[in-house]
Design a protein around this motif. Structure first.
Motif, mmCIF file in Angstrom:
data_model
loop_
_atom_site.group_PDB
_atom_site.id
_atom_site.type_symbol
_atom_site.label_atom_id
_atom_site.label_comp_id
_atom_site.label_asym_id
_atom_site.label_seq_id
_atom_site.Cartn_x
_atom_site.Cartn_y
_atom_site.Cartn_z
ATOM 1 N N GLU A 34 0.834 -1.213 0.000
ATOM 2 C CA GLU A 34 0.000 0.000 0.000
ATOM 3 C C GLU A 34 0.865 1.257 0.000
ATOM 4 O O GLU A 34 0.555 2.246 -0.656
ATOM 5 C CB GLU A 34 -0.919 -0.017 1.229
ATOM 6 N N THR A 35 1.955 1.177 0.759
ATOM 7 C CA THR A 35 2.882 2.331 0.799
ATOM 8 C C THR A 35 3.467 2.595 -0.580
ATOM 9 O O THR A 35 3.560 3.745 -1.047
ATOM 10 C CB THR A 35 3.989 2.077 1.807
ATOM 11 N N LEU A 36 3.904 1.496 -1.247
ATOM 12 C CA LEU A 36 4.464 1.648 -2.594
ATOM 13 C C LEU A 36 3.422 2.174 -3.567
ATOM 14 O O LEU A 36 3.720 2.977 -4.446
ATOM 15 C CB LEU A 36 5.017 0.305 -3.066
ATOM 16 N N ARG A 37 2.168 1.660 -3.415
ATOM 17 C CA ARG A 37 1.117 2.138 -4.339
ATOM 18 C C ARG A 37 0.854 3.620 -4.125
ATOM 19 O O ARG A 37 0.664 4.388 -5.070
ATOM 20 C CB ARG A 37 -0.149 1.321 -4.105
ATOM 21 N N ALA A 38 0.859 4.051 -2.837
ATOM 22 C CA ALA A 38 0.647 5.482 -2.562
ATOM 23 C C ALA A 38 1.790 6.330 -3.138
ATOM 24 O O ALA A 38 1.597 7.408 -3.708
ATOM 25 C CB ALA A 38 0.515 5.717 -1.058
ATOM 26 N N SER A 39 3.003 5.797 -2.964
ATOM 27 C CA SER A 39 4.167 6.519 -3.512
ATOM 28 C C SER A 39 4.086 6.611 -5.022
ATOM 29 O O SER A 39 4.431 7.638 -5.632
ATOM 30 C CB SER A 39 5.456 5.804 -3.102
ATOM 31 N N SER A 40 3.607 5.479 -5.624
ATOM 32 C CA SER A 40 3.474 5.470 -7.078
ATOM 33 C C SER A 40 2.453 6.502 -7.539
ATOM 34 O O SER A 40 2.666 7.231 -8.509
ATOM 35 C CB SER A 40 3.085 4.065 -7.548
ATOM 36 N N ALA A 41 1.320 6.568 -6.807
ATOM 37 C CA ALA A 41 0.283 7.552 -7.174
ATOM 38 C C ALA A 41 0.809 8.969 -7.039
ATOM 39 O O ALA A 41 0.571 9.842 -7.874
ATOM 40 C CB ALA A 41 -0.952 7.327 -6.292
ATOM 41 N N ALA A 43 3.936 9.874 -7.164
ATOM 42 C CA ALA A 43 4.922 10.111 -8.222
ATOM 43 C C ALA A 43 4.233 10.432 -9.539
ATOM 44 O O ALA A 43 4.663 11.299 -10.304
ATOM 45 C CB ALA A 43 5.830 8.909 -8.355
ATOM 46 N N ASN A 44 3.134 9.666 -9.839
ATOM 47 C CA ASN A 44 2.385 9.943 -11.070
ATOM 48 C C ASN A 44 1.816 11.362 -11.047
ATOM 49 O O ASN A 44 1.814 12.081 -12.062
ATOM 50 C CB ASN A 44 1.272 8.929 -11.242
ATOM 51 N N GLN A 48 2.658 14.436 -13.599
ATOM 52 C CA GLN A 48 1.678 15.215 -14.363
ATOM 53 C C GLN A 48 1.855 16.715 -14.105
ATOM 54 O O GLN A 48 1.796 17.548 -15.026
ATOM 55 C CB GLN A 48 0.264 14.782 -13.999
ATOM 56 N N THR A 49 2.109 17.050 -12.824
ATOM 57 C CA THR A 49 2.324 18.465 -12.488
ATOM 58 C C THR A 49 3.558 19.010 -13.194
ATOM 59 O O THR A 49 3.559 20.118 -13.744
ATOM 60 C CB THR A 49 2.473 18.630 -10.972
ATOM 61 N N CYS A 50 4.626 18.214 -13.163
ATOM 62 C CA CYS A 50 5.859 18.639 -13.843
ATOM 63 C C CYS A 50 5.640 18.812 -15.337
ATOM 64 O O CYS A 50 6.159 19.748 -15.955
ATOM 65 C CB CYS A 50 6.971 17.625 -13.583
ATOM 66 N N GLN A 51 4.874 17.861 -15.913
ATOM 67 C CA GLN A 51 4.591 17.967 -17.345
ATOM 68 C C GLN A 51 3.783 19.233 -17.655
ATOM 69 O O GLN A 51 4.026 19.924 -18.646
ATOM 70 C CB GLN A 51 3.852 16.713 -17.817
#
Length: 291
Positions: A34-41, A43-44, A48-51
């Protein structure tokens, strides 16, 4: 990120399936998942913000580049305008300098005319004073001397010059004419116009047609007397008659008629002197006349 999640899931299934993992470890792995999934979200989301920021920055850069190009064009135009203004200013300086020279020349010419006029006025006043001082009190009663607009007018009453109703000069007029002639001789740079004038009473003489004739004949008599008896150069003399058409008083009274019956000796600077002054006007190139 999707590969990591898939690997963790398969690992957990395998471990559960084989029964080689305890529930405690399973819960720990689930938590990590769950921690990795939250980090992945997260990061995504950051991606998107950076893009989006990159797209906005790219747009701003493009806008700035366009503004820079417009600024460079404006600077080029301003430089061209400045060079044109400087060129025009140089030409303007030349024109102003020429105008100043012309004004200076004109001022010198005007001053020359003023000085000449002042000199002429002074001479006229001296002439007038000399003439009036030379005449006796009795003669002054029939002579009027005035200076008008730079011209000396000597007005002689007809009863002191001529025989009644005639253009012949009387004997008593000789002494007065002799004094006037001396003044005329002393001022050789002046021309002399003799002008006859009458009242409006018609003349009735067989050899004189009208007042025009009478006024002109009287002026001619004075001219010939100045020439023949007193030696005035005839080239300086002009005779003219104005008849009854130049009155100085009302012809309806005897006193007015007496004033209108007069002969004027008009003493004025020679015309060629004025023409010479006109010829000395400043040239258009700003040069001044020779003094």
């Amino acid at each position: 990120m999707r590969i990591i999640r898939l690997s963790v899931g398969l690992l957990m299934l395998a471990m559960v399936g084989t029964g080689c993992i305890s529930k405690k470890k399973y819960d720990a792995l689930s938590k990590d998942h769950e921690t990795l999934r939250a980090s992945s979200a997260s990061a995504n989301s950051n991606l998107q913000t950076c893009q989006q920021n990159l797209a906005a920055a790219t747009t701003r850069v493009s806008s700035l580049e366009e503004q820079i190009a417009q600024g460079k064009a404006a600077i080029t135009a301003l430089q061209a305008s400045l060079e044109k203004c400087l060129s025009g200013a140089n030409q303007g300086n030349v024109n102003i300098s020429k105008l100043v020279d012309e004004i200076t020349a004109s001022n010198k010419y005007i001053q020359h005319l003023v000085n000449t006029k002042n000199k002429s006025d002074s001479l006229n006043m001296v002439l007038t004073n000399n003439l009036t001082r030379s005449l006796s009190r009795e003669e002054l009663s029939g002579v009027d001397v005035q200076v008008l607009k730079g011209v000396v007018y000597v007005s002689l009453a007809d009863n002191m010059l001529y025989k009644s109703g005639s253009y012949e000069i009387s004997d008593k007029a000789g002494a007065t004419l002799a004094k006037i002639a001396k003044i005329i001789m002393d001022y050789k740079d002046y021309d002399v116009l003799i002008e006859g004038n009458t009242d409006n009473v018609p003349i009735s003489k067989p050899n004189i047609r009208n007042n025009w004739d009478l006024s002109t004949l009287r002026a001619s008599s004075v001219v010939q007397a100045l020439q023949n008896q007193y030696g005035v150069d005839p080239k300086r003399l002009t005779a003219g008659g104005r008849g009854e058409y130049n009155p100085v008083a009302d012809n309806n009274t005897e006193d007015g008629k007496n004033k209108n019956r007069r002969t004027q000796i008009i003493i004025t600077p020679k015309l060629d002197q004025f023409m010479e002054l006109i010829g000395q006007a400043p040239k258009t190139d700003g040069t001044t006349p020779q003094q």
